[in-house]
Design an enzyme around this catalytic site. Sequence first.
Site, PDB file in Angstrom:
ATOM      1  N   GLU A 149      -5.049   4.433  -4.943  1.00 54.49           N
ATOM      2  CA  GLU A 149      -6.660   3.998  -4.280  1.00 54.49           C
ATOM      3  C   GLU A 149      -7.366   4.144  -5.687  1.00 54.49           C
ATOM      4  OE1 GLU A 149      -5.963   7.214  -1.610  1.00 54.49           O
ATOM      5  OE2 GLU A 149      -6.719   5.733  -0.002  1.00 54.49           O
ATOM      6  N   GLU A 181       1.423   7.975   2.348  1.00 53.26           N
ATOM      7  CA  GLU A 181       0.883   9.212   3.287  1.00 53.26           C
ATOM      8  C   GLU A 181       1.257   9.373   4.600  1.00 53.26           C
ATOM      9  OE1 GLU A 181      -0.961   6.942   1.380  1.00 53.26           O
ATOM     10  OE2 GLU A 181      -2.478   7.688   0.228  1.00 53.26           O
ATOM     11  N   ALA A 240      -3.118  12.512  -4.299  1.00 53.79           N
ATOM     12  CA  ALA A 240      -3.967  13.920  -4.473  1.00 53.79           C
ATOM     13  C   ALA A 240      -2.849  14.867  -4.489  1.00 53.79           C
ATOM     14  CB  ALA A 240      -4.866  13.509  -3.242  1.00 53.79           C
ATOM     15  N   GLY A 261      -3.779   8.543  -3.366  1.00 52.91           N
ATOM     16  CA  GLY A 261      -4.808   8.621  -4.181  1.00 52.91           C
ATOM     17  C   GLY A 261      -4.520   7.930  -5.439  1.00 52.91           C
TER      18      GLY A 261
END
Length: 258
Positions: free
Chosen positions: A112, A132, A66, A109
Amino acid sequence: MSDDPILSKLDNHVAIVTLNRPKVLNALNIELMDQLIQALEGHDADPNVRCIVIHGAGNRAFAAGADIGDMAEASVVDMYERNNLARWGRIKSVRTPIIAAVSGFCLGGGCELAMLCDMIVASETARFGQPEINIGVIPGAGGTQRMTRAIGKARAMEMILTGRFMTAREAFDAGLLTRVVPAEVYLEEAVHLAKEIAERPPIAVRIAKDTINKAFETPLSEGIEYERKAFYMLFDTEDQKEGMKAFMEKRKPQYKGK
Ligand code: DAK
């Protein structure tokens, strides 16, 4: 090349969707996510599309996570109001099979998103990770759950608690990937696999995807019951009649998605 964060094109029955922010390693900002959902839902509603491939522009990354710039100063309320999880839920609802074609970094992300896809075809250069922890948080879009189911607790703990990256070969051996192929052909191989799927009866393919995904949500006996009903249901499709008739007549079936 266009500046749109998402590009999309059709190759026969296969839609190829490109995450297109190569200067920031295809970091997933809100605009990109919204366009990605729009593209995926559009392809899902198009009866001509039978399989979708997602890849990252530039070959340095599928997506490095992200967009950290979007989150750095955010409050709990900001994060809550963005309701990002709903966006991820809409990707999960896409019924058409999705293949992630991964080259380079596939992190946070990005990892993911790849795990939310149905299969991952990776280049030998790919690197997977949930880093993260190194920026003070943990995965927030399913990483702790999907990675643990894919590679097991022992390895997921190490990956998520240290933020270490795995090589493609390691990720394949751990069970995260469908295939690892040479860098020059990773996209071609993913599209080739997508075309193979696109030749199968589309309703049965979508129902098979749905039924496999049930295995992650239900106890075994319930999953088997679900599978049996899905199996019976396919006897009401023209493609089942065509598939079995073509076998008896020793010819190639012509599937219509009906
Ligand atoms: N966000 C924004 N920009 C990024 C980025 C990211 N995740 N990753 C890379 N970039 C940018 C860099 O800032 C740099 O931009 P410029 O400085 O050139 O303007 C450019 O991409 C190239 O990166 P580097 O110069 O850093 O390239 P290197 O080869 O040196 O390093 C790297 C590559 C991938 C190791 C490094 O860029 C890196 O560590 N990137 C961050 C990886 C990371 O921490 N990813 C996890 C982010 S957190 C949720 C949904 C999702 C999420 C959370 C919640 N909800 C539904 C609630 C997800 C969270 C995350 O993904």
